[in-house]
Write a protein that holds these residues in place. Structure first.
Motif, short mmCIF file in Angstrom:
data_model
loop_
_atom_site.label_atom_id
_atom_site.label_comp_id
_atom_site.label_asym_id
_atom_site.label_seq_id
_atom_site.Cartn_x
_atom_site.Cartn_y
_atom_site.Cartn_z
N ALA A 287 73.78 -1.14 16.19
CA ALA A 287 73.51 -1.83 17.45
C ALA A 287 73.28 -0.85 18.59
CB ALA A 287 74.66 -2.78 17.77
N VAL A 288 74.14 0.15 18.70
CA VAL A 288 74.02 1.13 19.79
C VAL A 288 72.72 1.93 19.66
CG1 VAL A 288 75.05 3.23 20.75
CG2 VAL A 288 76.51 1.30 20.13
N SER A 289 72.29 2.19 18.43
CA SER A 289 71.07 3.00 18.23
C SER A 289 69.81 2.28 18.69
CB SER A 289 70.94 3.38 16.75
OG SER A 289 70.66 2.24 15.94
N MET A 290 69.89 0.98 18.95
CA MET A 290 68.73 0.24 19.46
C MET A 290 68.53 0.44 20.96
SD MET A 290 67.24 -1.24 16.91
CE MET A 290 67.66 0.23 15.95
N LEU A 295 64.08 2.79 26.23
CA LEU A 295 63.81 3.82 27.24
C LEU A 295 62.65 4.73 26.87
CD1 LEU A 295 67.55 4.83 27.87
CD2 LEU A 295 66.20 3.08 29.07
N VAL A 296 62.18 4.69 25.61
CA VAL A 296 61.14 5.63 25.17
C VAL A 296 59.81 5.30 25.84
CG1 VAL A 296 62.26 6.07 22.96
CG2 VAL A 296 60.58 4.22 23.14
N GLY A 297 59.01 6.37 26.07
CA GLY A 297 57.74 6.17 26.73
C GLY A 297 56.55 6.64 25.92
N ASN A 298 56.78 7.31 24.78
CA ASN A 298 55.66 7.78 23.96
C ASN A 298 56.08 7.79 22.49
OD1 ASN A 298 56.98 10.40 23.43
ND2 ASN A 298 56.56 10.77 25.61
N LEU A 299 55.12 8.01 21.63
CA LEU A 299 55.37 7.92 20.19
C LEU A 299 56.27 9.04 19.65
CD1 LEU A 299 51.89 6.74 18.87
CD2 LEU A 299 54.03 5.46 18.89
N PHE A 301 58.81 10.59 21.07
CA PHE A 301 60.19 10.25 21.39
C PHE A 301 60.64 9.01 20.61
CE2 PHE A 301 59.50 12.83 25.27
CZ PHE A 301 60.60 13.67 25.14
N LEU A 302 59.73 8.08 20.40
CA LEU A 302 60.06 6.90 19.60
C LEU A 302 60.41 7.29 18.18
CD1 LEU A 302 60.25 3.83 19.21
CD2 LEU A 302 57.79 3.83 18.74
N ALA A 303 59.65 8.23 17.60
CA ALA A 303 59.92 8.67 16.23
C ALA A 303 61.31 9.31 16.14
CB ALA A 303 58.85 9.67 15.78
N VAL A 304 61.67 10.13 17.14
CA VAL A 304 63.00 10.76 17.14
C VAL A 304 64.09 9.70 17.26
CG1 VAL A 304 64.55 12.30 18.40
CG2 VAL A 304 62.14 12.94 18.07
N ALA A 305 63.89 8.74 18.15
CA ALA A 305 64.89 7.68 18.35
C ALA A 305 65.05 6.84 17.09
CB ALA A 305 64.49 6.80 19.53
N LEU A 306 63.95 6.55 16.40
CA LEU A 306 64.05 5.74 15.19
C LEU A 306 64.68 6.53 14.04
CD1 LEU A 306 60.71 3.70 15.17
CD2 LEU A 306 63.03 2.85 15.50
N PHE A 307 64.42 7.83 13.97
CA PHE A 307 65.07 8.64 12.94
C PHE A 307 66.59 8.60 13.12
CE2 PHE A 307 66.92 12.59 11.34
CZ PHE A 307 66.41 12.62 10.05
N VAL A 308 67.04 8.76 14.36
CA VAL A 308 68.48 8.70 14.64
C VAL A 308 69.02 7.31 14.32
CG1 VAL A 308 70.23 8.87 16.45
CG2 VAL A 308 68.35 10.52 16.36
N ALA A 309 68.27 6.28 14.68
CA ALA A 309 68.69 4.91 14.39
C ALA A 309 68.80 4.67 12.89
CB ALA A 309 67.72 3.91 15.02
N GLY A 310 67.91 5.27 12.13
CA GLY A 310 67.93 5.08 10.68
C GLY A 310 69.14 5.69 10.00
#
Length: 412
Positions: A287-290, A295-299, A301-310
């Motif tokens: 839940a917290v990883s979502m 806050l992401v603004g480009n792809l 940073f989105l990839a990094v955020a999703l890797f951490v979420a995974g």
């Protein structure tokens, strides 16, 4: 491969049923996206394509636990082969109907039949449980299976979309059906590792969902599935807004890769203490990883955020399987595992729909609010049902026996 995984696959028959399980499981990640790609290419009707894919998912959510219940009663060979034949026949009907332009209702009937596909992942986990019940190796086995799941979801859609776009539209679903046939019939030919069936007169009938602990797990994973469904849809829309729609598949593959890495590492660790606490911690981490996705603004940073979420996905799923071992009668283990998959499937459908609605109303960035809300719901359900998870029924499953074994070793 690390030594615990090599030791895991050293057991007689384990390599065979694991390989067969991989082939039989990869169609789960190929069929839905393959249907969307095929129908959109042949007709240009994305609405119809999405509706057909949803029909396959919802049909599987309804039929899956019933097939698994028959497996628990009659054995994998007797139950899986007829169910697979129904699914393969329906897949052939779908391919013919799509190719020759038959009426839409024929397509929907075929997709309902495809939903009879068995939950091969549950069948493999049941074999590992029969092989390693009451030993630390079962944790490693469940970790290994979670990694296999992620590998399927990394490469399955890429193969399906690639074949349907580069070869012919029906290629993706056709290959998925071939994988299913080979995997299931190869798996059911391996009788030595097949779990013993439990006829209804011996287990008293009833559904595995009567177990209060399983009810909590399934309800939580409906919300968790909504996270996955929303993230998929919103990520595609976000990449499209950024002008790089094709990059969405890479970003989502990074999401699955994070889970894959975490599953590999988690399988090498062994934990003391109650698994329900680790499970609740994992749900909270998901839940917290979502939140960073808002806050992401480009792809990149989105990839990094999703890797951490995974990183929180596979450990939570692995711990869930241990909890099912505690809360579901051994005679209904396969059905119990399939109910969790059913909850995830239903959640994916809800998350996809809600995500699409928010995207149309407020844009892709706002769409990431859907998985954030779904994560909060998962945490709320987990906390409300935590007391049920702390009371496993005596004599049920392998994890209870693992706890008693640890106490015996400590006393010794």
């Amino acid at each position: 491969m690390p030594s615990p995984y090599r030791a895991l696959l050293a057991a007689p028959g384990s390599k065979g049923f694991s390989t067969a399980g991989f082939l039989g499981r990869i169609p789960v990640s190929m069929m839905g996206i393959g249907v969307i790609t095929m129908i959109s290419q042949l007709t240009g009707r994305y609405g119809l394509a999405g509706a057909l894919s949803a029909t396959v998912a919802l049909s599987a959510a309804v039929a899956g636990p019933q097939v698994s219940r028959l497996v628990d009663q009659y054995g994998q060979r007797r139950a899986l082969r007829p169910a697979t034949l129904i699914s393969l026949t329906a897949a052939a009907l779908l391919l013919c109907a799509a190719h020759y332009g038959w009426p839409d209702w024929v397509l929907f009937v075929a997709c309902v039949g495809i939903g009879c596909v068995p939950s091969v992942g549950a069948m493999i986990r049941a074999r590992w449980a029969a092989l390693y019940r009451g030993t630390p190796q079962l944790h490693t086995a469940y970790s290994f299976e979670s990694v296999v799941d992620e590998v399927c979801f990394i490469f399955g859609p890429i193969i399906s979309i690639g074949l349907s776009t580069a070869w012919f539209p029906e290629a993706g679903p056709l290959l998925a059906a071939c994988f299913l046939a080979v995997g299931v019939f190869w798996l059911t030919a391996q009788r030595a590792t097949e779990p013993e069936p439990h006829p209804r007169e011996r287990n008293g009938g009833g559904s595995a969902m009567c177990a209060p602990g399983l009810q909590v797990l399934v309800a939580t994973f409906v919300a968790t599935g909504a996270i996955f469904g929303a993230v998929d849809v919103v990520t595609v829309a976000f990449a499209d807004e950024q002008g790089h729609k094709a990059a969405a598949s890479i970003v989502l593959a990074v999401y699955a890769a994070g889970s894959c890495v975490a599953g590999m590492v988690f399988g090498l660790l062994h934990f003391a203490g109650a698994p329900e606490r680790r499970w609740l911690l994992g749900v909270c981490a998901m839940a917290v990883s979502m939140i960073p996705l808002l806050l992401v603004g480009n792809l990149p940073f989105l990839a990094v955020a999703l890797f951490v979420a995974g990183l929180s996905i596979a450990p939570t799923m692995i711990t869930t399987m241990s909890l099912i071992e505690e809360h579901v009668p051994r005679a209904q283990l396969t059905e119990g595992m399939t109910w969790v998959s059913t909850g995830l499937t239903a959640g994916v459908a809800l998350g996809s729909s809600a995500g699409g609605w928010v995207i149309d109303a407020a844009g892709a960035r706002a769409g990431y609010g859907v998985p954030a809300v779904a994560g909060a719901v998962a945490v709320a359900v987990g906390f409300l049902g935590f007391r049920r998870l702390k009371r496993p029924a005596p004599g049920r499953g392998g994890s209870v026996e693992q706890h008693s074994e640890r106490k015996e070793r400590h006393v010794a």
